[in-house]
Design a protein around this motif. Structure first.
Motif, PDB file in Angstrom:
ATOM      1  N   PHE A 171      28.864  73.066  32.151  1.00 48.60           N
ATOM      2  CA  PHE A 171      28.989  74.643  31.898  1.00 48.60           C
ATOM      3  C   PHE A 171      29.907  75.192  32.636  1.00 48.60           C
ATOM      4  O   PHE A 171      30.869  76.104  32.418  1.00 48.60           O
ATOM      5  CB  PHE A 171      27.523  75.176  32.052  1.00 48.60           C
ATOM      6  N   LEU A 172      29.911  74.797  34.100  1.00 48.14           N
ATOM      7  CA  LEU A 172      30.548  75.694  35.231  1.00 48.14           C
ATOM      8  C   LEU A 172      31.983  75.070  35.180  1.00 48.14           C
ATOM      9  O   LEU A 172      32.996  76.118  35.356  1.00 48.14           O
ATOM     10  CB  LEU A 172      30.052  75.169  36.384  1.00 48.14           C
ATOM     11  N   GLU A 216      16.071  86.777  22.886  1.00 45.52           N
ATOM     12  CA  GLU A 216      15.350  86.437  24.214  1.00 45.52           C
ATOM     13  C   GLU A 216      16.270  86.182  25.533  1.00 45.52           C
ATOM     14  O   GLU A 216      16.060  86.495  26.487  1.00 45.52           O
ATOM     15  CB  GLU A 216      14.155  85.443  23.959  1.00 45.52           C
ATOM     16  N   ASP A 217      17.390  85.198  24.996  1.00 44.79           N
ATOM     17  CA  ASP A 217      18.149  84.901  26.036  1.00 44.79           C
ATOM     18  C   ASP A 217      18.975  86.057  26.463  1.00 44.79           C
ATOM     19  O   ASP A 217      19.307  86.172  27.672  1.00 44.79           O
ATOM     20  CB  ASP A 217      19.302  83.680  25.585  1.00 44.79           C
ATOM     21  N   VAL A 262      22.004  73.334  21.866  1.00 44.12           N
ATOM     22  CA  VAL A 262      21.071  72.564  21.181  1.00 44.12           C
ATOM     23  C   VAL A 262      20.521  73.249  19.792  1.00 44.12           C
ATOM     24  O   VAL A 262      20.481  72.413  19.117  1.00 44.12           O
ATOM     25  CB  VAL A 262      19.361  72.709  22.154  1.00 44.12           C
ATOM     26  N   TYR A 263      20.525  74.565  19.525  1.00 43.60           N
ATOM     27  CA  TYR A 263      20.294  75.102  18.546  1.00 43.60           C
ATOM     28  C   TYR A 263      21.403  74.425  17.466  1.00 43.60           C
ATOM     29  O   TYR A 263      21.091  74.266  16.042  1.00 43.60           O
ATOM     30  CB  TYR A 263      20.159  76.458  18.480  1.00 43.60           C
ATOM     31  N   ASN A 285      21.612  79.167  30.683  1.00 45.98           N
ATOM     32  CA  ASN A 285      20.565  78.959  29.794  1.00 45.98           C
ATOM     33  C   ASN A 285      20.777  79.246  28.362  1.00 45.98           C
ATOM     34  O   ASN A 285      20.721  78.665  27.452  1.00 45.98           O
ATOM     35  CB  ASN A 285      19.338  79.864  30.328  1.00 45.98           C
ATOM     36  N   ARG A 286      21.470  80.320  28.174  1.00 48.08           N
ATOM     37  CA  ARG A 286      22.049  80.757  26.874  1.00 48.08           C
ATOM     38  C   ARG A 286      22.988  79.823  26.233  1.00 48.08           C
ATOM     39  O   ARG A 286      22.863  79.659  25.276  1.00 48.08           O
ATOM     40  CB  ARG A 286      22.481  82.270  26.722  1.00 48.08           C
ATOM     41  N   TRP A 287      23.981  79.342  27.129  1.00 48.09           N
ATOM     42  CA  TRP A 287      24.905  78.648  26.654  1.00 48.09           C
ATOM     43  C   TRP A 287      24.240  77.080  26.281  1.00 48.09           C
ATOM     44  O   TRP A 287      24.520  76.731  25.101  1.00 48.09           O
ATOM     45  CB  TRP A 287      25.833  78.117  27.800  1.00 48.09           C
ATOM     46  N   ALA A 288      23.358  76.494  26.859  1.00 46.94           N
ATOM     47  CA  ALA A 288      22.715  75.319  26.701  1.00 46.94           C
ATOM     48  C   ALA A 288      21.703  75.660  25.374  1.00 46.94           C
ATOM     49  O   ALA A 288      21.708  74.655  24.548  1.00 46.94           O
ATOM     50  CB  ALA A 288      21.783  75.134  27.874  1.00 46.94           C
TER      51      ALA A 288
END
Length: 169
Positions: free
Chosen positions: A160-161, A88-89, A19-20, A12-15
């Motif tokens: 990601f993996l 938040e992440d 995006v940002y 989630n943090r990586w994605a």
């Protein structure tokens, strides 16, 4: 299950970072334009994701401020929103790191926002929802980005993996 959710928190943090990073170069007009997504613009969609995570984290941890509506704009400034997203992440990662399988399987109770109702359910499926919700709305942001001629982001879990998340394999 703890390790599974730790992987999702890291993903989630990586994605979110990807995006940002893709949004950084947008003009303010494109960033804020209503593109027909559920929350309209990229700006409002990214704010909604932070709102939802703060609501869920407040419910699960009984700590932190929870917004009172799903469409609140917490941060009007992109940089401030990005910094709050990163914090938040990290908060989500810390929360998941502190869980054990008993807590994940156990019930917790919360009150919904839109139609105040008290709900009791196991934590595990709620955590799955939190991460799935992020993926859903990141997909909307991705669609807007590509419609603006931006890059097609690779956000798949398997990618990601195979890269930054190889420790979860």
């Amino acid at each position: 299950m703890r390790r599974h959710f730790q992987m999702f928190a890291d993903y989630n943090r990586w994605a979110n970072r990807r995006v940002y990073a893709a949004c950084e170069d947008l003009s303010d007009e494109d960033y804020r334009a209503d593109a027909g997504a559920f929350f309209g613009s990229i700006h409002r969609t990214l704010n909604h994701l932070l709102v939802a995570d703060r609501i869920w984290m407040s419910r699960m941890t009984v700590q932190g401020e929870a917004p009172k509506a799903l469409d609140v704009v917490l941060f009007d400034d992109f940089s401030a929103l990005r910094d709050a997203r990163a914090a938040e992440d990290q908060r989500i990662i810390g929360f998941v790191d502190g869980l054990n399988d008993e807590r994940i399987a156990g019930d917790f109770t919360y009150t919904t926002i839109s139609n105040p109702t008290t709900i009791t359910q196991p934590l595990g499926p709620v955590l799955s929802h939190v991460f799935n919700h992020q993926t859903h709305h990141r997909g909307q942001v991705h669609a807007i980005l590509t419609s603006l001629g931006g890059p097609s982001l690779v956000l798949d879990l398997v990618y990601f993996l195979r890269s930054d998340g190889s420790r979860w394999m």
